[in-house]
Design an enzyme around this catalytic site. Sequence first.
Site, PDB file in Angstrom:
ATOM      1  N   ASP A 141      -0.645  -0.755  -4.807  1.00 23.02           N
ATOM      2  CA  ASP A 141       0.081   0.451  -5.218  1.00 23.02           C
ATOM      3  C   ASP A 141       1.225   0.126  -6.177  1.00 23.02           C
ATOM      4  OD1 ASP A 141      -1.440   2.177  -3.522  1.00 23.02           O
ATOM      5  OD2 ASP A 141      -0.304   1.427  -1.828  1.00 23.02           O
ATOM      6  N   ASP A 189       1.608  -0.163  -0.042  1.00 22.20           N
ATOM      7  CA  ASP A 189       1.618  -1.525   0.489  1.00 22.20           C
ATOM      8  C   ASP A 189       2.227  -2.532  -0.465  1.00 22.20           C
ATOM      9  OD1 ASP A 189      -0.284  -2.004  -1.420  1.00 22.20           O
ATOM     10  OD2 ASP A 189      -1.943  -2.288  -0.029  1.00 22.20           O
ATOM     11  N   ASP A 235       0.954   6.751   0.686  1.00 20.41           N
ATOM     12  CA  ASP A 235      -0.415   6.258   0.553  1.00 20.41           C
ATOM     13  C   ASP A 235      -1.032   6.194   1.950  1.00 20.41           C
ATOM     14  OD1 ASP A 235      -2.559   5.014  -1.082  1.00 20.41           O
ATOM     15  OD2 ASP A 235      -2.164   3.307   0.235  1.00 20.41           O
TER      16      ASP A 235
END
Length: 752
Positions: A646, A642, A438
Amino acid sequence: MARSDRGAPAGLCDTPRGYIVEAVGTREEIRDQPRVELDLQGMTCAACAARIEKVLNRQPGVEHATVNFAAERAGILLADPAVKPEALIEAVERAGYGATPHGGTRDQAAPENALRRRVVIAALLAVPAIVLGMGVDARWAMGAAWALVTPVQFWAGWPFLRNAVRNARRLDANMDTLVAVGTLSAYVYSSWAFLAGREDVYFEIAGAVITAILLGRYLEATARGRASAAIRALLELGAKEAHVIRDGVEVTIPAADLAVGDRFVVRPGEKIPTDGRVVDGSSAVDESMVTGESVPREKALGDEVIGATINVHGMLVVDATRVGTETALSQIVRLVEEAQDSKAPIQRLADRVAGIFVPVVLLIAIGTFAGWLLAGRGIGDALIPTVAVLIVACPCAMGLATPVAIMVGTARGAQLGVLIRGGEVLERSRAIDTVVLDKTGTITEGAMRVAEVMVDTWNDGSVTPEQLLARAAAVEASSEHPIARAVVAEAHRRGVAIPPATGFEASGGLGARAIVDGAEVIVGRPALLGERGLMSCAELDERREQLEAQGMTAFAVGWERRVRGLIAVSDTIKPAAAAAVRALRGLGHDVILLTGDNEATARAVAAEVGIERVIAGVRPDQKAEVVTNLQREGKRVAMVGDGINDAPALAAADLGIAIGSGTDVAIEASDITLVGDDVLGVPTAVRLARQTFRTIVQNLFWAFGYNVALIPLAAAGKVNPILAGLAMGFSSVSVVANALRLKRYRGMTGEG
């Protein structure tokens, strides 16, 4: 405008993975399910651990129990919270073992010291008996050997005899049974032969075997102590005292007496006694003992600090926010202990073998004895290889192979700021071939700032940058997204008054709307504003493309049917991001950047860190779908995020890696949690997990190979009982020593 829902789905972020997940056979989180941990005494091999597991799993109200032979600990997941630990302890004691609540006042060194005394006394008696038995062919020498070996057999070897009798009463058998049967056979036969005037006596074998096995067990206990030293070191990291401010006066109290809300002072060089928030002062804090990051972090008003970390310079005044078992350090220790209680799926084979191994060995020993007699050899000749089979086959190494590697690997990970949630995670890590990163908070710092505010001066000169920023901030004030916070912060920085807003509504990762000054103000991606009928101009579109090509995120602000301007925000790429990507590629992984940002911004960031494949424009609720699609392509996916917004993607991945925030280490929907925010922790975690699993495989190969090779040799008379005892001890020590090599793992560096 990329937008994420900061709240994770219920149930995904509350209970860390550990042996609990392995126990129920799924990766679902279990919230608030009670568990009991017990310290065990009296186990001597994997068969003991298996027996205690069976006993505990049969108890009413127990959903699942696992026993860690190496750590001498049981973890019990309760289906009925009314079950008392005392009832479980009684069940263990009825099985012939000892148990106490985990973390009690047990003297960790007492069993090792008692074992050392037995080894020393046994050796002082057995060595002269061996010299007499093998070097002096006289009746007096045989009698002296008998006298020397008798206390070795019945005092030094008493634990073997006692446990063998207990097992026999339950029609059961374990390693102690093998040792007791083997040494007693040699001792009883030799006693009869001596009294009958025969010369084929083997007192030295009984004495030497008991001494060799006790020595091996002592070396094993010492090595196991080294294996668990890391977790004990974590427990000892905390500060012993705290300087608390009471009624304006500074008072020194034990750190254990701190309560939430207490205000305490930390001077340069002192340990921070518990988790808290800085209310006065500024300093740099060395968090390496918790996060694994060597560079001290600057702390100022409002920043969180972690207990057990060290204040480098400057004085801090801190309000305690977490104490006792709720602190980050306590959570880390608990997570590591849960991981150590777990079992890798590969261990199930070892458990099944250990469960039937001792009875099989007894049958092999009987067959060996009968075979030698049928071959026309005497009882004495048949006895020696039979005893050798019994001794060489002790399954200690099998019981230690997996748990000791998990103990060392997970504890070393905790020292590096990497929390691995158990054996199943270790096994899954080896199959990963794709890592999805991400962008925000993983590749970038996640601390957005406004880089540019641009208004439409070509079609509407009445709107100022301040008005555009004020209305955008009014809408974003209701959101917790990093970009929204950046807009609000910029308004405050410029001294712009933020008007009130009503009717806030988020639009699924595309943007948001609210009523401000009587007008519907829409903030978000240009596509969202276009869908709502707001018209833009070519100049704004061209400028937006330029900003995105520079790696910024540009979004539109509009009301009353027109796009009134753009706001661009930028994020800083983490210094170690490129090195982390290189390291992941070096481990053989494909690396993918996943983000809600537009394609141009995402590719600019990807190019800077060396990522070729980009999946952009993904809403938070679509991230898990992206992971699933990759899995359908045959990929084994590790998702790195994180751990909060997510969470669905982390849970869907084959391996979820959450980059934590230091103090919130126990609320991630992940398999591996990085306590710090250093992205180099990702390849560090993957490589450590792989090395730990490789160590497990090596240990199991040695343990199985040792028994497969030596049992036939012992049965054929090629291995005498004394060497069998030494070899058995060496096999246990060797698997522990192999696991201890993981303590030297250093992790990845900025050089990749």
